[in-house]
Design a protein around this motif. Structure first.
Motif, mmCIF file in Angstrom:
data_model
loop_
_atom_site.group_PDB
_atom_site.id
_atom_site.type_symbol
_atom_site.label_atom_id
_atom_site.label_comp_id
_atom_site.label_asym_id
_atom_site.label_seq_id
_atom_site.Cartn_x
_atom_site.Cartn_y
_atom_site.Cartn_z
ATOM 1 N N TRP A 119 10.567 -5.154 2.455
ATOM 2 C CA TRP A 119 10.181 -4.439 1.243
ATOM 3 C C TRP A 119 8.691 -4.640 1.015
ATOM 4 O O TRP A 119 8.247 -5.736 0.671
ATOM 5 N N GLY A 120 7.906 -3.609 1.208
ATOM 6 C CA GLY A 120 6.471 -3.665 0.919
ATOM 7 C C GLY A 120 5.634 -3.811 2.170
ATOM 8 O O GLY A 120 5.803 -4.761 2.942
ATOM 9 N N LEU A 121 4.722 -2.860 2.370
ATOM 10 C CA LEU A 121 3.815 -2.868 3.515
ATOM 11 C C LEU A 121 2.353 -2.905 3.091
ATOM 12 O O LEU A 121 1.500 -3.383 3.840
ATOM 13 N N ALA A 122 2.034 -2.405 1.890
ATOM 14 C CA ALA A 122 0.668 -2.468 1.366
ATOM 15 C C ALA A 122 0.281 -3.920 1.095
ATOM 16 O O ALA A 122 1.147 -4.765 0.847
ATOM 17 N N PHE A 123 -1.017 -4.204 1.103
ATOM 18 C CA PHE A 123 -1.428 -5.583 0.892
ATOM 19 C C PHE A 123 -1.236 -6.028 -0.558
ATOM 20 O O PHE A 123 -1.199 -7.227 -0.841
ATOM 21 N N LYS A 124 -1.105 -5.062 -1.466
ATOM 22 C CA LYS A 124 -0.828 -5.339 -2.867
ATOM 23 C C LYS A 124 -0.198 -4.093 -3.470
ATOM 24 O O LYS A 124 -0.265 -3.014 -2.869
ATOM 25 N N PRO A 125 0.422 -4.192 -4.655
ATOM 26 C CA PRO A 125 1.024 -2.994 -5.253
ATOM 27 C C PRO A 125 -0.019 -2.027 -5.786
ATOM 28 O O PRO A 125 -1.187 -2.376 -5.964
ATOM 29 N N ASP A 126 0.419 -0.796 -6.037
ATOM 30 C CA ASP A 126 -0.412 0.270 -6.609
ATOM 31 C C ASP A 126 -1.563 0.689 -5.718
ATOM 32 O O ASP A 126 -2.618 1.125 -6.196
ATOM 33 N N THR A 127 -1.373 0.552 -4.406
ATOM 34 C CA THR A 127 -2.347 1.056 -3.446
ATOM 35 C C THR A 127 -1.614 1.387 -2.163
ATOM 36 O O THR A 127 -0.539 0.834 -1.882
ATOM 37 N N ASP A 128 -2.191 2.294 -1.372
ATOM 38 C CA ASP A 128 -1.627 2.573 -0.056
ATOM 39 C C ASP A 128 -2.427 1.900 1.050
ATOM 40 O O ASP A 128 -2.269 2.197 2.229
ATOM 41 N N ASP A 129 -3.289 0.959 0.675
ATOM 42 C CA ASP A 129 -4.150 0.253 1.619
ATOM 43 C C ASP A 129 -3.349 -0.838 2.334
ATOM 44 O O ASP A 129 -2.752 -1.711 1.688
ATOM 45 N N VAL A 130 -3.336 -0.803 3.646
ATOM 46 C CA VAL A 130 -2.620 -1.825 4.423
ATOM 47 C C VAL A 130 -3.570 -2.659 5.273
ATOM 48 O O VAL A 130 -3.126 -3.466 6.090
ATOM 49 N N ASN A 142 0.192 4.952 6.265
ATOM 50 C CA ASN A 142 -0.982 4.178 6.667
ATOM 51 C C ASN A 142 -0.594 2.988 7.528
ATOM 52 O O ASN A 142 -1.303 2.630 8.479
ATOM 53 N N PHE A 143 0.528 2.358 7.205
ATOM 54 C CA PHE A 143 0.983 1.214 7.995
ATOM 55 C C PHE A 143 1.318 1.651 9.421
ATOM 56 O O PHE A 143 0.918 1.000 10.391
ATOM 57 N N ARG A 144 2.025 2.745 9.539
ATOM 58 C CA ARG A 144 2.395 3.237 10.868
ATOM 59 C C ARG A 144 1.156 3.577 11.689
ATOM 60 O O ARG A 144 1.109 3.327 12.899
ATOM 61 N N ALA A 145 0.145 4.138 11.031
ATOM 62 C CA ALA A 145 -1.074 4.526 11.746
ATOM 63 C C ALA A 145 -1.804 3.307 12.299
ATOM 64 O O ALA A 145 -2.351 3.345 13.406
ATOM 65 N N ILE A 146 -1.820 2.206 11.539
ATOM 66 C CA ILE A 146 -2.510 1.000 11.982
ATOM 67 C C ILE A 146 -1.634 0.187 12.924
ATOM 68 O O ILE A 146 -2.095 -0.335 13.944
#
Length: 449
Positions: free
Chosen positions: A313-324, A353-357
């Motif tokens: 559960w959760g791939l972004a480095f923090k909530p409320d962003t799509d930055d991974v 974004n996670f899949r791309a990186i």
């Protein structure tokens, strides 16, 4: 004022939109014409709550435009903000190639006095280098100032419009006053200093916040061994005004585009002047190791991970962003696959974004809902504290799982929530959250790294 922001990445886009919102005439310039076309078509290239609405409003009112046309963007501006990336080089130093190119571009297009303001995070001395590059290519007068940004992804609009402070590094009193005038509608807490001190304030601020995170995570690891609750420890510490409560939330460590890059860059800045920043090196080491506590707990509860199904559960480095970028999930998912586990992952906005990186196409099952990620899982790992996860019914989640193991890497759930379900629950530095009888049977050596 007439402002141009060069670079429509996170800092340039949010800053430009917010300065348009307070009444300035703003041009956002980028050489990526595909991105400019997306912005002009109403598409926002990053996920930031409220940003799309502000873009639409200020474009409609004529205060905001997006363009790839360099000459008119430079010549029409009173203040030109440099907001391009400074990605890390292999040795940790900041790559200044984009900064140097922008300095040349500005110099060649100037048609009169300009203030060149650097918002990009740059090593100490970079603005002197910008001044040198520009002076070699133009005879027009100009000033170079440093105006570091302190935005938090997920709350960047509020941080811009209601900043804790504004730092202006300038050698020219007139340029400093011009920048102060621009920022006064936002706050009266404006500090003017020399350029090099302003550059250093940005790095020092991020390094200190990263240190607080690694410190509380080390305290959490000790709490697990001695039976204390890190949330109470942090609360008690935070009541001390000398310490404060912010950035004392134990978890699996920091990530994102700023803290990892800036801590490593500051270590290199120190090394370049023959100083070993031992404390910051330890901060980085602790942070890197903290995320792998999730793996330790999985191995303890499941044994060999080969063939086990793990929900994420959760791939972004923090909530409320799509930055991974530098997200702990990158290392954790990679480690799970390396040990032969089957991974099924969900994030509200960051999956693409996670899949791309991440790049290992076909090896992860990408889920559309948190329940899908929990289905038939031997264990479930919460890695990003999205509010969506906090609101879920744990009994409903448990009913979907093959085994009842929940590893909460962000200390999201309360004891009351955990006790509603028959879960083997593991958090960070809270050995007594959940069923007390459950933890009485766990070996003491399990806790910590």
């Amino acid at each position: 004022m007439k402002l141009t922001f060069i670079g429509t990445g996170y800092v340039g886009l949010v800053s430009g939109v917010c300065f348009a919102e307070i009444g300035n005439e703003v041009t956002c310039l980028d050489k990526d014409l595909a991105k400019i076309a997306r912005l002009n078509g109403g598409e926002v290239p990053i996920y930031e709550p409220g940003l799309g609405e502000l873009i639409e409003k200020n474009r409609a009112q004529g205060r905001l435009r997006f363009t790839g046309e360099l000459s008119s963007s430079i010549r029409s501006a009173e203040v030109i903000f440099i907001c391009v990336g400074t990605p890390p080089l292999p040795n940790g130093e900041a790559n200044l190639a984009f900064i140097e190119q922008v300095a040349q571009d500005i110099a060649l297009e100037m048609d009169g006095y300009k203030i060149i303001a650097t918002k990009s995070t740059v090593p100490v001395g970079t603005n002197d280098k910008i001044r040198e590059i520009v002076s070699q290519l133009t005879r027009h007068p100009f000033d170079v100032v440093s105006v570091p940004e302190f935005l938090r992804e997920g709350s960047a609009i509020a941080d811009t419009l209601h900043p804790d402070r504004i730092i202006i590094g300038a050698d020219s009193p007139a340029a400093a006053e011009k920048l102060a005038e621009l920022h006064r509608p936002l706050t009266e807490r404006i500090m003017t200093t020399d350029v090099r001190s302003a550059e250093m304030i940005k790095y020092a601020s991020n390094a200190f916040l990263a240190t607080k995170i690694s410190f509380i995570n080390e305290i959490a690891n000790i709490c697990e061994k001695v039976g204390a609750d890190v949330t109470d420890v942090a609360k008690g510490m935070g009541h001390d005004r000398r310490i404060g409560p912010s950035f004392l939330q134990a978890g699996i460590g920091y990530g994102g585009s700023c803290f990892p890059k800036d801590t490593n860059a500051l270590i290199q800045i120190a090394g370049n002047v023959d100083y070993e920043f031992k404390l910051l090196k330890s901060v980085v080491e602790v942070n890197q190791g903290q995320r792998f506590n999730v793996m330790t707990k999985l191995r303890h509860t499941l044994g060999e991970l080969g063939g086990k199904r793990i929900g994420i559960w959760g791939l972004a480095f923090k909530p409320d962003t799509d930055d991974v970028r530098e997200s702990p999930a990158l290392d954790i998912v990679g480690a799970l696959l390396a040990e032969g586990a089957e991974v099924q992952a969900y994030d509200p906005v960051a999956t693409a974004n996670f899949r791309a990186i991440f790049g290992q196409e076909g090896e992860v099952r990408w889920c559309e809902t948190p329940f899908e990620a929990a289905q038939d899982a031997d264990a479930l790992c919460l890695l990003t504290d999205w509010s969506e996860f906090k609101a879920l019914s744990l009994p409903d989640v448990q009913a979907l799982m093959k085994q009842n193991i929940l590893i909460d890497g962000r200390n999201v759930y309360t004891s009351e929530q955990v006790n509603e379900a028959d879960l083997r629950y593991y958090s960070v530095g809270r050995p007594h959250v959940g069923s007390l009888s459950q933890f009485a049977s766990e070996p003491a050596a399990f806790y910590g790294r």
